[in-house]
Design a protein around this motif. Structure first.
Motif, PDB file in Angstrom:
ATOM      1  N   VAL A 140     -15.084  22.313 -68.974  1.00 40.98           N
ATOM      2  CA  VAL A 140     -13.839  21.720 -68.490  1.00 40.98           C
ATOM      3  C   VAL A 140     -13.126  22.764 -67.638  1.00 40.98           C
ATOM      4  O   VAL A 140     -12.883  23.884 -68.083  1.00 40.98           O
ATOM      5  CB  VAL A 140     -12.943  21.295 -69.680  1.00 40.98           C
ATOM      6  N   LEU A 141     -12.827  22.394 -66.407  1.00 40.02           N
ATOM      7  CA  LEU A 141     -12.119  23.306 -65.521  1.00 40.02           C
ATOM      8  C   LEU A 141     -10.650  23.366 -65.910  1.00 40.02           C
ATOM      9  O   LEU A 141     -10.001  22.328 -66.095  1.00 40.02           O
ATOM     10  CB  LEU A 141     -12.257  22.860 -64.071  1.00 40.02           C
ATOM     11  N   ARG A 142     -10.122  24.547 -66.040  1.00 42.20           N
ATOM     12  CA  ARG A 142      -8.725  24.743 -66.403  1.00 42.20           C
ATOM     13  C   ARG A 142      -7.929  25.117 -65.153  1.00 42.20           C
ATOM     14  O   ARG A 142      -8.463  25.737 -64.230  1.00 42.20           O
ATOM     15  CB  ARG A 142      -8.595  25.868 -67.430  1.00 42.20           C
ATOM     16  N   ALA A 144      -4.422  10.756 -63.554  1.00 38.53           N
ATOM     17  CA  ALA A 144      -4.853   9.373 -63.393  1.00 38.53           C
ATOM     18  C   ALA A 144      -6.369   9.212 -63.371  1.00 38.53           C
ATOM     19  O   ALA A 144      -6.867   8.134 -63.085  1.00 38.53           O
ATOM     20  CB  ALA A 144      -4.251   8.801 -62.121  1.00 38.53           C
ATOM     21  N   ARG A 145      -7.122  10.251 -63.659  1.00 38.79           N
ATOM     22  CA  ARG A 145      -8.580  10.132 -63.659  1.00 38.79           C
ATOM     23  C   ARG A 145      -9.154  10.890 -64.858  1.00 38.79           C
ATOM     24  O   ARG A 145      -8.496  11.736 -65.443  1.00 38.79           O
ATOM     25  CB  ARG A 145      -9.172  10.682 -62.360  1.00 38.79           C
ATOM     26  N   ARG A 146     -10.386  10.575 -65.169  1.00 35.24           N
ATOM     27  CA  ARG A 146     -11.039  11.250 -66.281  1.00 35.24           C
ATOM     28  C   ARG A 146     -11.471  12.648 -65.862  1.00 35.24           C
ATOM     29  O   ARG A 146     -11.761  12.903 -64.696  1.00 35.24           O
ATOM     30  CB  ARG A 146     -12.281  10.463 -66.718  1.00 35.24           C
ATOM     31  N   PRO A 147     -11.566  13.572 -66.814  1.00 39.75           N
ATOM     32  CA  PRO A 147     -11.993  14.936 -66.443  1.00 39.75           C
ATOM     33  C   PRO A 147     -13.464  14.967 -66.067  1.00 39.75           C
ATOM     34  O   PRO A 147     -14.291  14.254 -66.638  1.00 39.75           O
ATOM     35  CB  PRO A 147     -11.738  15.747 -67.708  1.00 39.75           C
TER      36      PRO A 147
END
Length: 100
Positions: free
Chosen positions: A77-79, A91-94
């Motif tokens: 997961v990019l932080r 508004a979008r999924r990771p």
């Protein structure tokens, strides 16, 4: 290891990787409960020992002996680079699958 099942008594040889014998014994109890549906009271430990690398029998433990072992990154997961760029609602999924 020896355990009692509904059909009888069974003897097994098991190998577990852990930093201590107590941790390996805990893994053994969890594994026997999961795989064979045997309770804690039905399992008897015959002997515990630290096995040297050249005496290992099980292939799933021999895989960790290589010097160039690599573990793939399956979920990343990019932080945000700073707290100012962090958003509470998006508004979008990771996106967690990267090809590089």
């Amino acid at each position: 290891m020896r355990y009692d099942s509904r059909t009888g008594h069974h003897n097994m040889y098991r190998e577990y990787r852990d930093v201590s014998i107590c941790g390996a014994v805990s893994k053994m109890y969890q594994d026997v409960a999961a795989r064979h549906r045997s309770r804690f009271s039905n399992v008897q430990i015959v002997r515990t020992a630290q096995v040297p690398d050249d005496m290992l029998r099980k292939t799933w433990n021999k895989e960790y002996l290589e010097k160039d072992i690599k573990f793939p990154i399956t979920h990343r997961v990019l932080r945000p680079s700073s707290k100012a760029l962090k958003k509470t609602f998006v508004a979008r999924r990771p996106r967690t699958c990267f090809d590089n």
